[in-house]
Design a protein around this motif. Structure first.
Motif, short mmCIF file in Angstrom:
data_model
loop_
_atom_site.label_atom_id
_atom_site.label_comp_id
_atom_site.label_asym_id
_atom_site.label_seq_id
_atom_site.Cartn_x
_atom_site.Cartn_y
_atom_site.Cartn_z
N GLU A 124 9.73 -13.10 -9.24
CA GLU A 124 8.48 -12.75 -9.91
C GLU A 124 7.90 -11.47 -9.31
OE1 GLU A 124 4.07 -14.69 -10.48
OE2 GLU A 124 5.76 -16.00 -10.09
N ILE A 125 7.28 -10.67 -10.15
CA ILE A 125 6.62 -9.46 -9.69
C ILE A 125 5.17 -9.83 -9.34
CG2 ILE A 125 5.92 -7.11 -10.26
CD1 ILE A 125 8.19 -7.11 -12.37
N PRO A 126 4.82 -9.77 -8.05
CA PRO A 126 3.46 -10.13 -7.67
C PRO A 126 2.46 -9.07 -8.12
CG PRO A 126 4.77 -9.54 -5.72
CD PRO A 126 5.67 -9.45 -6.91
N SER A 127 1.23 -9.48 -8.32
CA SER A 127 0.19 -8.55 -8.79
C SER A 127 0.01 -7.39 -7.83
CB SER A 127 -1.14 -9.29 -8.99
OG SER A 127 -1.58 -9.87 -7.78
N GLU A 128 0.19 -7.60 -6.53
CA GLU A 128 0.06 -6.52 -5.55
C GLU A 128 1.10 -5.43 -5.79
OE1 GLU A 128 -1.45 -10.30 -3.90
OE2 GLU A 128 0.52 -9.73 -4.65
N HIS A 129 2.27 -5.84 -6.24
CA HIS A 129 3.32 -4.85 -6.53
C HIS A 129 2.97 -4.03 -7.76
CE1 HIS A 129 7.27 -3.05 -6.22
NE2 HIS A 129 7.41 -3.21 -7.53
N TRP A 130 2.41 -4.69 -8.78
CA TRP A 130 1.97 -3.97 -9.98
C TRP A 130 0.94 -2.91 -9.60
CZ3 TRP A 130 4.75 -3.65 -14.02
CH2 TRP A 130 5.46 -4.75 -14.52
N VAL A 131 -0.01 -3.27 -8.75
CA VAL A 131 -1.04 -2.32 -8.33
C VAL A 131 -0.40 -1.15 -7.58
CG1 VAL A 131 -3.06 -2.01 -6.83
CG2 VAL A 131 -2.87 -4.04 -8.28
N LEU A 132 0.55 -1.45 -6.69
CA LEU A 132 1.24 -0.40 -5.94
C LEU A 132 1.97 0.55 -6.90
CD1 LEU A 132 2.20 0.87 -3.28
CD2 LEU A 132 4.09 -0.78 -3.30
N VAL A 133 2.67 0.02 -7.86
CA VAL A 133 3.42 0.83 -8.83
C VAL A 133 2.46 1.70 -9.64
CG1 VAL A 133 4.84 0.74 -10.92
CG2 VAL A 133 5.40 -0.70 -8.96
N THR A 137 0.84 -1.20 0.00
CA THR A 137 0.00 0.00 0.00
C THR A 137 0.87 1.25 0.00
OG1 THR A 137 -0.13 0.26 2.40
CG2 THR A 137 -1.77 -1.20 1.36
N LEU A 138 0.29 2.35 -0.45
CA LEU A 138 1.01 3.62 -0.42
C LEU A 138 1.33 4.04 1.01
CD1 LEU A 138 -0.80 5.75 -3.15
CD2 LEU A 138 1.49 4.75 -3.25
N GLU A 139 0.45 3.73 1.94
CA GLU A 139 0.69 4.06 3.34
C GLU A 139 1.93 3.34 3.86
OE1 GLU A 139 -2.38 3.00 2.20
OE2 GLU A 139 -3.25 5.01 2.15
N GLU A 140 2.05 2.07 3.52
CA GLU A 140 3.23 1.31 3.92
C GLU A 140 4.49 1.87 3.25
OE1 GLU A 140 1.42 -3.14 4.67
OE2 GLU A 140 1.96 -2.58 2.63
N HIS A 171 2.43 5.78 -9.55
CA HIS A 171 2.58 6.57 -10.77
C HIS A 171 1.37 7.47 -11.00
CE1 HIS A 171 6.38 5.39 -12.53
NE2 HIS A 171 6.13 4.15 -12.16
N SER A 172 0.19 6.97 -10.78
CA SER A 172 -1.02 7.78 -10.93
C SER A 172 -1.01 8.97 -9.99
CB SER A 172 -2.27 6.94 -10.68
OG SER A 172 -2.39 5.95 -11.66
#
Length: 87
Positions: free
Chosen positions: A57-66, A8-11, A70-71
């Motif tokens: 491997e890049i986990p899906s949670e990391h993709w969402v965080l990135v 998460t962004l908070e983390e 960026h957004s």
């Protein structure tokens, strides 16, 4: 894994930036995962570097965080531009 992945962004915002950079720069292909003697920030930096290398491997949670990070950066840039008077 010695530290929970940052999801998460908070983390992410709670991590020490210098430690993240140190972990990222210290990582080399084939390295073993850092142990509990390293901070979560260092571990996150190391993991992102290893993802960049294709070592883990890049986990899906990391993709969402990135994507979220960026957004947010783009939103901040647009907001900053809107505050600049046009001449």
């Amino acid at each position: 894994m010695t530290h929970a992945p940052v999801t998460t962004l908070e983390e992410l915002d709670a991590l020490d930036e210098a430690e993240m950079v140190a972990g990222h720069l210290d990582a080399e292909r084939g390295d073993p995962e850092p142990g509990a003697n390293h901070t979560r920030a260092y571990h996150h930096g190391w993991r992102t570097s290893m993802m960049d290398f294709g070592e883990i491997e890049i986990p899906s949670e990391h993709w969402v965080l990135v994507q979220t990070w960026h957004s947010l950066g783009r939103a901040r840039q647009l907001a900053a531009r809107a505050k600049v008077p046009h001449t």
